[in-house]
Design a protein around this motif. Structure first.
Motif, mmCIF file in Angstrom:
data_model
loop_
_atom_site.group_PDB
_atom_site.id
_atom_site.type_symbol
_atom_site.label_atom_id
_atom_site.label_comp_id
_atom_site.label_asym_id
_atom_site.label_seq_id
_atom_site.Cartn_x
_atom_site.Cartn_y
_atom_site.Cartn_z
ATOM 1 N N VAL A 100 0.819 -1.216 0.000
ATOM 2 C CA VAL A 100 0.000 0.000 0.000
ATOM 3 C C VAL A 100 0.850 1.262 0.000
ATOM 4 C CG1 VAL A 100 -1.782 1.291 1.235
ATOM 5 C CG2 VAL A 100 -1.952 -1.191 1.034
ATOM 6 N N ASP A 101 1.962 1.239 0.717
ATOM 7 C CA ASP A 101 2.842 2.408 0.699
ATOM 8 C C ASP A 101 3.333 2.690 -0.717
ATOM 9 O OD1 ASP A 101 2.661 2.896 3.432
ATOM 10 O OD2 ASP A 101 4.369 1.610 3.902
ATOM 11 N N ASP A 102 3.646 1.635 -1.461
ATOM 12 C CA ASP A 102 4.106 1.820 -2.834
ATOM 13 C C ASP A 102 2.962 2.270 -3.735
ATOM 14 O OD1 ASP A 102 6.509 1.606 -4.521
ATOM 15 O OD2 ASP A 102 5.337 0.121 -5.631
ATOM 16 N N VAL A 103 1.758 1.743 -3.507
ATOM 17 C CA VAL A 103 0.588 2.211 -4.258
ATOM 18 C C VAL A 103 0.441 3.719 -4.112
ATOM 19 C CG1 VAL A 103 -1.924 2.131 -4.433
ATOM 20 C CG2 VAL A 103 -0.654 0.021 -4.056
ATOM 21 N N ILE A 104 0.545 4.198 -2.879
ATOM 22 C CA ILE A 104 0.377 5.629 -2.619
ATOM 23 C C ILE A 104 1.468 6.444 -3.311
ATOM 24 C CG2 ILE A 104 0.448 7.371 -0.793
ATOM 25 C CD1 ILE A 104 -0.933 5.247 1.017
ATOM 26 N N GLU A 105 2.719 5.963 -3.222
ATOM 27 C CA GLU A 105 3.818 6.677 -3.867
ATOM 28 C C GLU A 105 3.659 6.708 -5.384
ATOM 29 O OE1 GLU A 105 8.693 6.416 -4.344
ATOM 30 O OE2 GLU A 105 7.685 5.288 -2.763
ATOM 31 N N ARG A 106 3.310 5.555 -5.952
ATOM 32 C CA ARG A 106 3.191 5.477 -7.416
ATOM 33 C C ARG A 106 1.997 6.269 -7.931
ATOM 34 N NH1 ARG A 106 8.171 3.545 -9.125
ATOM 35 N NH2 ARG A 106 8.804 1.909 -7.674
ATOM 36 N N ALA A 107 0.934 6.371 -7.135
ATOM 37 C CA ALA A 107 -0.190 7.213 -7.529
ATOM 38 C C ALA A 107 0.234 8.670 -7.623
ATOM 39 C CB ALA A 107 -1.342 7.054 -6.538
ATOM 40 N N GLY A 108 1.101 9.084 -6.705
ATOM 41 C CA GLY A 108 1.638 10.449 -6.777
ATOM 42 C C GLY A 108 2.475 10.653 -8.024
ATOM 43 N N GLU A 109 3.243 9.639 -8.395
ATOM 44 C CA GLU A 109 4.042 9.726 -9.616
ATOM 45 C C GLU A 109 3.151 9.855 -10.849
ATOM 46 O OE1 GLU A 109 7.971 7.086 -8.286
ATOM 47 O OE2 GLU A 109 6.514 6.267 -9.696
ATOM 48 N N LEU A 110 2.083 9.042 -10.895
ATOM 49 C CA LEU A 110 1.203 9.111 -12.063
ATOM 50 C C LEU A 110 0.502 10.460 -12.130
ATOM 51 C CD1 LEU A 110 0.042 7.752 -14.548
ATOM 52 C CD2 LEU A 110 -1.740 6.739 -13.086
ATOM 53 N N ALA A 111 0.116 11.007 -10.980
ATOM 54 C CA ALA A 111 -0.483 12.346 -10.974
ATOM 55 C C ALA A 111 0.488 13.374 -11.535
ATOM 56 C CB ALA A 111 -0.909 12.721 -9.554
ATOM 57 N N ALA A 112 1.780 13.242 -11.174
ATOM 58 C CA ALA A 112 2.795 14.160 -11.703
ATOM 59 C C ALA A 112 2.969 13.966 -13.208
ATOM 60 C CB ALA A 112 4.118 13.946 -10.985
ATOM 61 N N PHE A 113 2.923 12.706 -13.657
ATOM 62 C CA PHE A 113 3.018 12.426 -15.095
ATOM 63 C C PHE A 113 1.875 13.100 -15.851
ATOM 64 C CE2 PHE A 113 1.466 10.019 -18.700
ATOM 65 C CZ PHE A 113 2.594 9.914 -19.498
ATOM 66 N N ILE A 114 0.661 12.969 -15.326
ATOM 67 C CA ILE A 114 -0.497 13.563 -15.993
ATOM 68 C C ILE A 114 -0.325 15.079 -16.111
ATOM 69 C CG2 ILE A 114 -2.973 14.014 -15.780
ATOM 70 C CD1 ILE A 114 -3.158 11.238 -14.380
ATOM 71 N N GLY A 115 0.102 15.718 -15.034
ATOM 72 C CA GLY A 115 0.292 17.161 -15.071
ATOM 73 C C GLY A 115 1.341 17.581 -16.072
ATOM 74 N N ALA A 116 2.470 16.855 -16.101
ATOM 75 C CA ALA A 116 3.543 17.191 -17.037
ATOM 76 C C ALA A 116 3.113 16.954 -18.482
ATOM 77 C CB ALA A 116 4.785 16.368 -16.710
ATOM 78 N N ALA A 117 2.375 15.855 -18.717
ATOM 79 C CA ALA A 117 1.923 15.553 -20.079
ATOM 80 C C ALA A 117 0.901 16.579 -20.565
ATOM 81 C CB ALA A 117 1.337 14.141 -20.127
ATOM 82 N N ARG A 118 0.055 17.038 -19.681
ATOM 83 C CA ARG A 118 -0.905 18.078 -20.074
ATOM 84 C C ARG A 118 -0.175 19.325 -20.565
ATOM 85 N NH1 ARG A 118 -6.236 18.108 -19.081
ATOM 86 N NH2 ARG A 118 -7.245 16.641 -17.651
ATOM 87 N N GLU A 119 0.875 19.702 -19.847
ATOM 88 C CA GLU A 119 1.660 20.867 -20.251
ATOM 89 C C GLU A 119 2.400 20.607 -21.561
ATOM 90 O OE1 GLU A 119 1.873 23.836 -18.960
ATOM 91 O OE2 GLU A 119 0.777 23.589 -17.087
ATOM 92 N N GLN A 120 3.032 19.457 -21.654
ATOM 93 C CA GLN A 120 3.860 19.132 -22.825
ATOM 94 C C GLN A 120 3.044 19.078 -24.111
ATOM 95 O OE1 GLN A 120 7.183 18.671 -23.134
ATOM 96 N NE2 GLN A 120 7.047 18.118 -25.295
ATOM 97 N N TYR A 121 1.845 18.497 -24.031
ATOM 98 C CA TYR A 121 1.072 18.239 -25.243
ATOM 99 C C TYR A 121 -0.106 19.190 -25.425
ATOM 100 C CZ TYR A 121 3.844 13.985 -25.215
ATOM 101 O OH TYR A 121 4.892 13.094 -25.200
ATOM 102 N N GLY A 122 -0.144 20.278 -24.663
ATOM 103 C CA GLY A 122 -1.198 21.273 -24.840
ATOM 104 C C GLY A 122 -2.570 20.773 -24.456
ATOM 105 N N LEU A 123 -2.648 20.016 -23.345
ATOM 106 C CA LEU A 123 -3.904 19.394 -22.929
ATOM 107 C C LEU A 123 -4.442 19.979 -21.631
ATOM 108 C CD1 LEU A 123 -2.769 15.694 -23.506
ATOM 109 C CD2 LEU A 123 -4.002 17.162 -25.123
ATOM 110 N N VAL A 124 -3.963 21.145 -21.264
ATOM 111 C CA VAL A 124 -4.275 21.695 -19.944
ATOM 112 C C VAL A 124 -5.774 21.801 -19.707
ATOM 113 C CG1 VAL A 124 -4.055 23.721 -18.468
ATOM 114 C CG2 VAL A 124 -2.078 22.907 -19.770
ATOM 115 N N ASP A 125 -6.529 22.187 -20.701
ATOM 116 C CA ASP A 125 -7.967 22.396 -20.516
ATOM 117 C C ASP A 125 -8.819 21.256 -21.069
ATOM 118 O OD1 ASP A 125 -7.583 24.924 -19.325
ATOM 119 O OD2 ASP A 125 -7.325 25.828 -21.310
ATOM 120 N N ALA A 126 -8.198 20.191 -21.542
ATOM 121 C CA ALA A 126 -8.951 19.102 -22.160
ATOM 122 C C ALA A 126 -9.491 18.144 -21.098
ATOM 123 C CB ALA A 126 -8.057 18.325 -23.127
ATOM 124 N N PRO A 127 -10.748 17.688 -21.242
ATOM 125 C CA PRO A 127 -11.261 16.674 -20.321
ATOM 126 C C PRO A 127 -10.465 15.379 -20.494
ATOM 127 C CG PRO A 127 -12.773 16.981 -22.162
ATOM 128 C CD PRO A 127 -11.737 18.058 -22.273
#
Length: 214
Positions: free
Chosen positions: A82-109
């Protein structure tokens, strides 16, 4: 992490294997998350079945187990670190944020489509980081936090749970806990069961297609 962004590997988004395929203007973004042993390219085909107009963002799980790619560590079948689940969920959230910026998806659902282990990390990310991910279609997913409840306010989060009622890998009891706990924290949960076990059938694809299109 030296040289990287918080939650991302050293080297940032470029160091995390993933594929991005732009869709039609105004179409949603579908984040596809593979199961154990899957790849970022194979699971991307799921998005086409749900909405062929959509942009597709598909990363590779960064945990290795017996040579297979996963999203987080586990102690055994159905017993998660579970500790790793929590850590990796934070990583995926960071990935989503970075990808939104990189690919111009900031306002896309954006909606996550996850299967099995991919469904579990999608659920964990939405339950812990609803600001990064607030819509999830979980195929054969289960409650990702064992006997713990680290969840906050989930107002605005929507989840579609698609499960086989006889699935030994994602037991109905764990799905019950997931549905109840997410609802108690304010999420809107839709649950559809079918006879059978682990997998995705045509009826579930149709249900997901209609839910995503709402």
């Amino acid at each position: 992490m030296t040289g990287g962004t918080v939650g991302l590997p050293e080297g940032g988004l470029a160091a995390w294997p993933h594929v991005f395929t732009p869709g039609e203007a105004g179409a949603p973004v579908l984040l596809t998350l593979h199961g154990t042993g899957g790849t970022e390219t194979e699971i991307a085909a799921l998005a086409t079945a749900i909405d062929p107009r959509a942009s597709v963002l598909s990363p590779l799980g960064r945990v290795r187990e017996g040579g297979a790619s996963r999203w987080f560590r586990r102690m055994g079948e159905g017993v998660f670190d579970v500790d790793d689940v929590i850590e990796r969920a934070g990583e995926l959230a960071a990935f989503i944020g970075a990808a939104r910026e990189q690919y111009g998806l900031v306002d896309a659902p954006l909606t996550a489509l996850g299967f099995s282990n991919g469904a579990n990390i999608a659920l964990a990310t939405a339950l812990l980081h609803p600001g990064a991910l607030d819509r999830v279609v979980a195929f054969s997913g289960m409650y990702p936090f064992g006997d713990r409840d680290p969840i906050g306010d989930l107002a605005g989060v929507e989840v579609l749970l698609l499960n086989g009622t006889g699935d030994p890998m994602a037991p109905a009891g764990s799905v019950d806990v997931l549905e109840r706990t997410a609802t108690e924290h304010g999420a809107v949960v839709t649950r559809i069961g079918r006879p059978g076990g682990h997998g995705i059938d045509g009826g579930e694809l149709q249900a997901a297609k209609e839910w995503v299109a709402r």
